[in-house]
Design a protein around this motif. Sequence first.
Motif, PDB file in Angstrom:
ATOM      1  N   THR A  79       0.809  -1.224   0.000  1.00 58.47           N
ATOM      2  CA  THR A  79       0.000   0.000   0.000  1.00 58.47           C
ATOM      3  C   THR A  79       0.844   1.276   0.000  1.00 58.47           C
ATOM      4  O   THR A  79       0.326   2.359  -0.256  1.00 58.47           O
ATOM      5  N   TRP A  80       2.126   1.168   0.334  1.00 54.77           N
ATOM      6  CA  TRP A  80       3.016   2.327   0.488  1.00 54.77           C
ATOM      7  C   TRP A  80       2.500   3.268   1.569  1.00 54.77           C
ATOM      8  O   TRP A  80       2.769   4.460   1.546  1.00 54.77           O
ATOM      9  N   ASP A  81       1.783   2.734   2.532  1.00 53.78           N
ATOM     10  CA  ASP A  81       1.162   3.563   3.564  1.00 53.78           C
ATOM     11  C   ASP A  81       2.172   3.833   4.676  1.00 53.78           C
ATOM     12  O   ASP A  81       2.537   2.938   5.438  1.00 53.78           O
ATOM     13  N   GLU A  82       2.606   5.079   4.734  1.00 48.69           N
ATOM     14  CA  GLU A  82       3.580   5.509   5.729  1.00 48.69           C
ATOM     15  C   GLU A  82       3.172   6.887   6.232  1.00 48.69           C
ATOM     16  O   GLU A  82       2.814   7.755   5.452  1.00 48.69           O
ATOM     17  N   SER A  83       3.222   7.079   7.527  1.00 42.49           N
ATOM     18  CA  SER A  83       2.815   8.350   8.112  1.00 42.49           C
ATOM     19  C   SER A  83       3.714   9.498   7.666  1.00 42.49           C
ATOM     20  O   SER A  83       4.938   9.355   7.573  1.00 42.49           O
ATOM     21  N   ALA A  84       3.080  10.640   7.424  1.00 39.78           N
ATOM     22  CA  ALA A  84       3.839  11.858   7.100  1.00 39.78           C
ATOM     23  C   ALA A  84       4.670  12.331   8.279  1.00 39.78           C
ATOM     24  O   ALA A  84       5.564  13.173   8.111  1.00 39.78           O
ATOM     25  N   ASP A  85       4.392  11.801   9.480  1.00 45.16           N
ATOM     26  CA  ASP A  85       5.202  12.159  10.650  1.00 45.16           C
ATOM     27  C   ASP A  85       6.682  11.926  10.381  1.00 45.16           C
ATOM     28  O   ASP A  85       7.536  12.725  10.787  1.00 45.16           O
ATOM     29  N   LEU A  86       7.000  10.831   9.700  1.00 49.92           N
ATOM     30  CA  LEU A  86       8.395  10.432   9.546  1.00 49.92           C
ATOM     31  C   LEU A  86       9.181  11.423   8.699  1.00 49.92           C
ATOM     32  O   LEU A  86      10.274  11.851   9.086  1.00 49.92           O
ATOM     33  N   VAL A  87       8.643  11.786   7.540  1.00 53.23           N
ATOM     34  CA  VAL A  87       9.396  12.703   6.679  1.00 53.23           C
ATOM     35  C   VAL A  87       9.448  14.105   7.276  1.00 53.23           C
ATOM     36  O   VAL A  87      10.438  14.841   7.090  1.00 53.23           O
ATOM     37  N   THR A  88       8.413  14.499   8.000  1.00 54.35           N
ATOM     38  CA  THR A  88       8.446  15.815   8.648  1.00 54.35           C
ATOM     39  C   THR A  88       9.496  15.843   9.747  1.00 54.35           C
ATOM     40  O   THR A  88      10.265  16.814   9.867  1.00 54.35           O
ATOM     41  N   LEU A  89       9.570  14.791  10.544  1.00 49.83           N
ATOM     42  CA  LEU A  89      10.597  14.739  11.589  1.00 49.83           C
ATOM     43  C   LEU A  89      12.003  14.711  10.992  1.00 49.83           C
ATOM     44  O   LEU A  89      12.953  15.165  11.621  1.00 49.83           O
ATOM     45  N   ALA A  90      12.131  14.218   9.764  1.00 50.04           N
ATOM     46  CA  ALA A  90      13.437  14.178   9.118  1.00 50.04           C
ATOM     47  C   ALA A  90      13.949  15.570   8.767  1.00 50.04           C
ATOM     48  O   ALA A  90      15.155  15.743   8.561  1.00 50.04           O
ATOM     49  N   ARG A  91      13.048  16.553   8.712  1.00 52.35           N
ATOM     50  CA  ARG A  91      13.489  17.905   8.350  1.00 52.35           C
ATOM     51  C   ARG A  91      13.143  18.938   9.418  1.00 52.35           C
ATOM     52  O   ARG A  91      13.193  20.132   9.152  1.00 52.35           O
ATOM     53  N   THR A  92      12.806  18.473  10.611  1.00 54.15           N
ATOM     54  CA  THR A  92      12.383  19.387  11.677  1.00 54.15           C
ATOM     55  C   THR A  92      13.219  19.132  12.922  1.00 54.15           C
ATOM     56  O   THR A  92      13.143  18.058  13.522  1.00 54.15           O
ATOM     57  N   GLY A  93      13.983  20.127  13.322  1.00 53.08           N
ATOM     58  CA  GLY A  93      14.900  19.949  14.446  1.00 53.08           C
ATOM     59  C   GLY A  93      14.245  20.183  15.788  1.00 53.08           C
ATOM     60  O   GLY A  93      14.498  21.195  16.449  1.00 53.08           O
ATOM     61  N   ILE A  94      13.425  19.274  16.214  1.00 55.03           N
ATOM     62  CA  ILE A  94      12.734  19.394  17.490  1.00 55.03           C
ATOM     63  C   ILE A  94      12.900  18.094  18.258  1.00 55.03           C
ATOM     64  O   ILE A  94      13.086  17.029  17.663  1.00 55.03           O
ATOM     65  N   THR A  95      12.878  18.168  19.571  1.00 57.58           N
ATOM     66  CA  THR A  95      12.945  16.974  20.412  1.00 57.58           C
ATOM     67  C   THR A  95      11.532  16.518  20.732  1.00 57.58           C
ATOM     68  O   THR A  95      10.743  17.289  21.278  1.00 57.58           O
ATOM     69  N   VAL A  96      11.209  15.281  20.377  1.00 58.40           N
ATOM     70  CA  VAL A  96       9.868  14.742  20.546  1.00 58.40           C
ATOM     71  C   VAL A  96       9.884  13.666  21.621  1.00 58.40           C
ATOM     72  O   VAL A  96      10.582  12.654  21.481  1.00 58.40           O
ATOM     73  N   VAL A  97       9.113  13.867  22.674  1.00 55.27           N
ATOM     74  CA  VAL A  97       8.965  12.856  23.717  1.00 55.27           C
ATOM     75  C   VAL A  97       7.711  12.052  23.418  1.00 55.27           C
ATOM     76  O   VAL A  97       6.617  12.616  23.297  1.00 55.27           O
ATOM     77  N   CYS A  98       7.858  10.752  23.286  1.00 58.80           N
ATOM     78  CA  CYS A  98       6.739   9.898  22.910  1.00 58.80           C
ATOM     79  C   CYS A  98       6.858   8.551  23.612  1.00 58.80           C
ATOM     80  O   CYS A  98       7.821   8.290  24.328  1.00 58.80           O
ATOM     81  N   ALA A  99       5.862   7.692  23.371  1.00 53.52           N
ATOM     82  CA  ALA A  99       5.896   6.331  23.917  1.00 53.52           C
ATOM     83  C   ALA A  99       6.127   5.327  22.797  1.00 53.52           C
ATOM     84  O   ALA A  99       5.575   4.235  22.794  1.00 53.52           O
ATOM     85  N   GLY A 100       6.951   5.729  21.824  1.00 51.42           N
ATOM     86  CA  GLY A 100       7.220   4.867  20.685  1.00 51.42           C
ATOM     87  C   GLY A 100       6.149   5.019  19.628  1.00 51.42           C
ATOM     88  O   GLY A 100       5.624   6.102  19.393  1.00 51.42           O
TER      89      GLY A 100
END
Length: 309
Positions: free
Chosen positions: A141-162
């Motif tokens: 399906t090539w289904d991948e969240s846009a979160d990944l590519v945005t985080l690749a170009r955004t210099g922010i620290t993200v606290v998450c639970a995985g």
Amino acid sequence: MTTSAPHPGVVVAPEVAEALAAGRPVVALESTIISHGLPRPRNLEVAHEVEDVVRHEGAVPATVAVVGGVARVGLDAEALGVVATSDDVAKVSVRDLAVVAARRGHGATTVAATAHLAAGAGIAVFATGGLGGVHREAASTWDESADLVTLARTGITVVCAGVKSILDVGATLERLETLGVAAVGYGTDRFPGFYRPDSGHPVEWRVDDPEEVAAVMRARAALGTDGAALVVAQPVREDEALPADVHERVLAEGLAAAEAAGVRGKDVTPFLLAHLHEATGGGSLRVNVALVLANARLAARIAAAHAGG
């Protein structure tokens, strides 16, 4: 991360702007959990609880959303109420921001949109529940969240639970590595699985206190490697997680039910989340709230340590 002026179309709340100008700690918060992640009226209660946790740790909360066509970093009580109670709040990623703004609509920001707007305002730390990632059927399906590519170009620290265990966690970690997004385990050598403390996959680096995370943030800036995000993955506490046997059984049942119903692509995630909620008697939502509060608390402590450095 270097502080920058927000984009002209973004409004930063006075309290947030004053804290940033003074070098005080600020934590960005996403809003999809408010509009799409929790039932009413619990969603608005949790929104206030998360902001209260951040304040208790000495930081300023900056919940991010689009309200009446205006992208806002930091919401007052009225705007928070709009996001929590309106029936026409769209789920907004980066690509959707301009359309919703042009139509003067309401939008709850995903991890991607929140990171984009927060980083543009100069916020260094962002707290969320879990990241989006590569879906289990992505090979076809090539289904991948846009979160990944945005985080690749955004210099922010993200606290998450995985990332949620309904996703392909291994493939998500591979994509993060390829995209140059650093991931560290907070107090763990294992990558968390959202509902469970361990997704079954290791992390290469571990940090054990907010000061260590802040030191990594400063080193990234000094080395010029802060063009992509730093993911700080904090596991949910075992006593707050879904029991392992329940999690495995319910997830397997949900995947089988989705297959039998012919659910494919982007429809799989909401189908599985709804199944988890129903099959656990609301237990999955309780886990969600617990880990969001814990992540907000940790993010505030990291922001304070970073601001103090």
